[in-house]
Design a protein around this motif. Structure first.
Motif, PDB file in Angstrom:
ATOM      1  N   UNK A 175       0.865  -1.413   0.029  1.00 53.59           N
ATOM      2  CA  UNK A 175       0.072  -0.036   0.061  1.00 53.59           C
ATOM      3  C   UNK A 175       0.891   1.292   0.061  1.00 53.59           C
ATOM      4  N   UNK A 176       2.122   1.059   0.084  1.00 57.45           N
ATOM      5  CA  UNK A 176       2.948   2.485   0.117  1.00 57.45           C
ATOM      6  C   UNK A 176       2.733   2.892  -1.186  1.00 57.45           C
ATOM      7  N   UNK A 177       2.727   4.515  -1.348  1.00 58.13           N
ATOM      8  CA  UNK A 177       2.889   5.253  -2.694  1.00 58.13           C
ATOM      9  C   UNK A 177       4.150   5.540  -2.759  1.00 58.13           C
ATOM     10  N   UNK A 178       4.741   5.009  -4.026  1.00 59.30           N
ATOM     11  CA  UNK A 178       5.838   4.993  -4.546  1.00 59.30           C
ATOM     12  C   UNK A 178       5.960   6.002  -5.835  1.00 59.30           C
ATOM     13  N   UNK A 179       7.100   6.909  -6.220  1.00 58.11           N
ATOM     14  CA  UNK A 179       7.061   7.631  -7.288  1.00 58.11           C
ATOM     15  C   UNK A 179       8.795   7.983  -7.503  1.00 58.11           C
ATOM     16  N   UNK A 180       8.657   8.218  -8.614  1.00 57.09           N
ATOM     17  CA  UNK A 180      10.156   8.809  -9.188  1.00 57.09           C
ATOM     18  C   UNK A 180      10.139   9.990  -9.793  1.00 57.09           C
ATOM     19  N   UNK A 181      11.100  10.816  -9.413  1.00 58.28           N
ATOM     20  CA  UNK A 181      11.189  12.367  -9.898  1.00 58.28           C
ATOM     21  C   UNK A 181      12.584  12.346 -10.816  1.00 58.28           C
ATOM     22  N   UNK A 182      12.348  12.170 -12.220  1.00 61.54           N
ATOM     23  CA  UNK A 182      13.781  12.450 -12.809  1.00 61.54           C
ATOM     24  C   UNK A 182      14.188  13.928 -13.003  1.00 61.54           C
ATOM     25  N   UNK A 183      15.339  14.318 -12.760  1.00 58.80           N
ATOM     26  CA  UNK A 183      15.915  15.492 -12.673  1.00 58.80           C
ATOM     27  C   UNK A 183      17.157  15.505 -13.595  1.00 58.80           C
ATOM     28  N   UNK A 184      17.427  16.571 -14.324  1.00 59.24           N
ATOM     29  CA  UNK A 184      18.742  16.809 -15.050  1.00 59.24           C
ATOM     30  C   UNK A 184      19.225  18.105 -14.465  1.00 59.24           C
ATOM     31  N   UNK A 185      20.365  18.009 -13.997  1.00 54.77           N
ATOM     32  CA  UNK A 185      21.061  18.805 -13.262  1.00 54.77           C
ATOM     33  C   UNK A 185      22.401  19.189 -13.485  1.00 54.77           C
ATOM     34  N   UNK A 186      23.179  20.492 -13.149  1.00 56.48           N
ATOM     35  CA  UNK A 186      24.644  20.588 -13.166  1.00 56.48           C
ATOM     36  C   UNK A 186      25.256  20.448 -11.998  1.00 56.48           C
ATOM     37  N   UNK A 187      26.103  19.414 -11.651  1.00 56.77           N
ATOM     38  CA  UNK A 187      26.725  19.588 -10.403  1.00 56.77           C
ATOM     39  C   UNK A 187      27.898  20.525 -10.132  1.00 56.77           C
ATOM     40  N   UNK A 188      27.650  21.478  -9.671  1.00 57.87           N
ATOM     41  CA  UNK A 188      28.674  22.591  -9.661  1.00 57.87           C
ATOM     42  C   UNK A 188      29.916  21.935  -8.742  1.00 57.87           C
ATOM     43  N   UNK A 189      29.469  21.256  -7.721  1.00 59.25           N
ATOM     44  CA  UNK A 189      30.517  20.869  -6.760  1.00 59.25           C
ATOM     45  C   UNK A 189      30.012  19.324  -6.235  1.00 59.25           C
ATOM     46  N   UNK A 190      30.716  18.402  -6.307  1.00 58.13           N
ATOM     47  CA  UNK A 190      30.468  17.138  -5.852  1.00 58.13           C
ATOM     48  C   UNK A 190      31.182  16.709  -4.589  1.00 58.13           C
ATOM     49  N   UNK A 191      30.894  15.534  -4.249  1.00 59.60           N
ATOM     50  CA  UNK A 191      31.201  15.135  -2.862  1.00 59.60           C
ATOM     51  C   UNK A 191      32.630  14.241  -2.996  1.00 59.60           C
ATOM     52  N   UNK A 192      32.764  13.511  -4.371  1.00 56.91           N
ATOM     53  CA  UNK A 192      33.844  12.883  -4.388  1.00 56.91           C
ATOM     54  C   UNK A 192      34.242  12.759  -6.131  1.00 56.91           C
ATOM     55  N   UNK A 193      35.316  12.003  -6.257  1.00 59.25           N
ATOM     56  CA  UNK A 193      35.753  11.941  -7.812  1.00 59.25           C
ATOM     57  C   UNK A 193      34.775  11.271  -8.716  1.00 59.25           C
TER      58      UNK A 193
END
Length: 204
Positions: free
Chosen positions: A156-174
């Motif tokens: 019964x859990x409602x589940x959706x996916x939100x696709x996103x196109x973005x530019x990572x200005x600063x990431x967290x790893x290589x």
């Protein structure tokens, strides 16, 4: 006061208390330093009785060391503090609004709001001492139905996916270099419409 307001106010109150404690300890360190100088001058005055000069020096050094430690702790705290506080979306917010709030919180390093949006059982919790993504040019795509987690989430859990196109200005790893355009996706779930959407997965 609702939980979202508490999440916004708690970091502010903590920093006010830290600032007050910092000023208090700095004052103690200054007093110790001044006391050490006064004692040293008295001991150095003509006709003064020789006394324990090393103790006066220790007072001065103690004051300086305490001041340095407090300033270092305050600097680390300020460096890891959020630049702004992003409100936690309510149950009335749709999935896209929740993703937008999460990305805004990531840009502001508002780890408190990010953790409030993440499902801790599936995503864990983030540390304020680790970097968070800084993103720009976010293009939110239409919400999609998502069924890959049906077997692991309660019925019964409602589940959706939100696709996103973005530019990572600063990431967290290589794995994601800075200034990289990235197609990404967030999977959100909630038991029903009375509960908030929470992020349960993300990735390509």
């Amino acid at each position: 006061m609702n939980p979202a307001e508490m999440l916004r106010l708690t970091p502010t109150l903590l920093w006010v208390l830290l600032l007050a404690l910092t000023l208090f300890v700095l004052a103690l360190g200054a007093v110790a330093g001044v006391a050490g100088l006064v004692v040293r001058r008295r001991l150095a005055a003509p006709g003064s009785v020789p006394g324990p000069r090393p103790r006066a020096t220790r007072w001065l050094i103690t004051g300086l060391v305490v001041d340095g430690l407090v300033l270092a702790v305050a600097a680390v705290g300020l460096a890891t503090a959020p630049s702004s506080h992003v409100p936690v979306p309510s149950a009335r917010a749709n999935a896209q609004d929740v993703v937008a709030a999460y990305l805004d919180a990531s840009n502001a390093h508002d780890v408190g709001t990010m953790n409030a949006i993440l499902d801790p059982a599936r995503m864990g919790t983030l540390s304020r001492f680790r970097a968070t993504w800084v993103v720009d040019e976010v293009d939110m795509q239409p919400v999609e139905a998502y069924h890959e987690l049906d077997s692991v989430l309660p019925a019964g859990t409602e589940v959706v996916r939100v696709p996103v196109d973005l530019v990572v200005i600063r990431g967290t790893d290589l794995t994601v270099p800075d200034h990289t355009r990235l197609p990404w996706g967030f999977v959100l779930a909630r038991p029903d419409a009375r509960h908030r959407w929470r992020i349960v997965d993300q990735g390509f």
